[in-house]
Design a protein around this motif. Structure first.
Motif, short mmCIF file in Angstrom:
data_model
loop_
_atom_site.label_atom_id
_atom_site.label_comp_id
_atom_site.label_asym_id
_atom_site.label_seq_id
_atom_site.Cartn_x
_atom_site.Cartn_y
_atom_site.Cartn_z
N ASN A 7 -68.52 -2.31 15.98
CA ASN A 7 -67.02 -2.22 15.97
C ASN A 7 -66.53 -0.52 15.68
OD1 ASN A 7 -66.50 -4.92 16.98
ND2 ASN A 7 -66.65 -5.50 14.89
N PHE A 11 -64.44 1.56 17.95
CA PHE A 11 -63.25 2.51 17.71
C PHE A 11 -63.49 4.00 18.11
CE2 PHE A 11 -61.00 4.69 14.15
CZ PHE A 11 -59.73 4.17 14.53
N ILE A 14 -63.08 4.59 21.63
CA ILE A 14 -61.65 4.57 22.28
C ILE A 14 -60.99 5.72 21.48
CG2 ILE A 14 -59.63 3.11 22.07
CD1 ILE A 14 -61.53 0.90 22.17
N PHE A 15 -61.17 6.14 20.60
CA PHE A 15 -60.34 7.22 19.80
C PHE A 15 -60.59 8.45 20.64
CE2 PHE A 15 -60.08 10.73 16.79
CZ PHE A 15 -58.88 10.78 16.45
N ARG A 18 -59.40 8.91 24.11
CA ARG A 18 -57.95 8.63 24.15
C ARG A 18 -57.39 7.64 24.88
NH1 ARG A 18 -56.23 12.35 20.16
NH2 ARG A 18 -57.41 14.28 20.47
N ILE A 20 -55.70 3.99 25.91
CA ILE A 20 -54.69 3.49 25.20
C ILE A 20 -54.88 1.82 25.17
CG2 ILE A 20 -52.08 2.63 25.51
CD1 ILE A 20 -51.77 5.20 26.93
N SER A 21 -55.15 1.34 24.14
CA SER A 21 -55.50 0.00 23.80
C SER A 21 -54.59 -0.51 22.78
CB SER A 21 -56.85 -0.14 23.93
OG SER A 21 -57.52 0.43 22.83
N PRO A 22 -54.69 -1.93 22.76
CA PRO A 22 -53.99 -2.35 21.48
C PRO A 22 -54.86 -2.55 20.26
CG PRO A 22 -54.69 -4.37 22.93
CD PRO A 22 -55.04 -2.83 23.66
N ARG A 23 -54.15 -2.12 18.99
CA ARG A 23 -54.94 -2.20 17.93
C ARG A 23 -55.74 -3.69 17.62
NH1 ARG A 23 -50.89 1.53 15.14
NH2 ARG A 23 -49.67 -0.53 15.56
N SER A 24 -55.05 -4.55 17.98
CA SER A 24 -55.63 -5.98 17.76
C SER A 24 -56.99 -6.13 18.37
CB SER A 24 -54.64 -6.96 18.29
OG SER A 24 -54.42 -6.77 19.62
N PHE A 26 -59.60 -4.64 17.93
CA PHE A 26 -60.48 -4.58 16.71
C PHE A 26 -60.72 -5.66 16.03
CE2 PHE A 26 -59.23 -0.26 17.79
CZ PHE A 26 -60.17 0.20 18.31
N ILE A 27 -59.40 -6.25 15.64
CA ILE A 27 -59.46 -7.44 14.80
C ILE A 27 -59.82 -8.51 15.64
CG2 ILE A 27 -57.85 -9.15 13.77
CD1 ILE A 27 -56.12 -6.84 13.10
#
Length: 137
Positions: A7, A11, A14-15, A18, A20-24, A26-27
């Motif tokens: 995970n 992260f 994706i960072f 650049r 664009i993806s929802p932060r959710s 990762f959860i």
């Protein structure tokens, strides 16, 4: 640990791109990892426990009556249940304490006192008797 590393790498990936993806995401990914990894381990343990309990009900296992439902008797029964190689199955306790009669200890019933031992042996089809009472000093 593997889930946390993967995970973390996701992260970082994706960072840096650049994206664009929802932060959710990762959860959700962490929850799915816990569900699938933890779930598979639980299923394996339940299956192993069911398999081991079936092996205890074999016809060649000795049926044991334990005289004394105190600390020593309970320890003996626990050892028999945890060591399948003994091929012994405790089927009942006999105890002189009237408060214990009718109780179930570690899944093994306390069926009566010494006066009813002949009746209990026949009813429970006992192969061996173990005496687990402390000696008087």
């Amino acid at each position: 640990m593997a889930s946390a590393v993967s995970n973390g790498l996701l992260f970082i990936y994706i960072f840096f791109i650049r994206s664009i993806s929802p932060r959710s995401i990762f959860i959700i990914t962490a929850m799915l990892d816990v569900f699938f990894i933890g779930g598979s381990r639980i299923v394996f343990r339940i299956g192993r426990r069911l398999r081991d309990n079936k092996s205890l009900s074999l016809n060649n296992a000795k049926r044991i009556l334990i005289i004394g439902a105190g600390e020593a008797g309970v320890t003996i029964a626990r050892e028999m249940l945890s060591h399948k190689e003994l091929q012994s199955k405790p089927v009942a306790f006999v105890d002189e304490n009237p408060e214990k009669i009718g109780k179930v200890i570690n899944g093994i019933p306390v069926v009566g006192n010494l006066e009813k031992i002949n009746e209990i042996i026949l009813k429970k089809k006992v192969d061996e008797i173990i005496i687990a009472i402390p000696s008087a000093k």
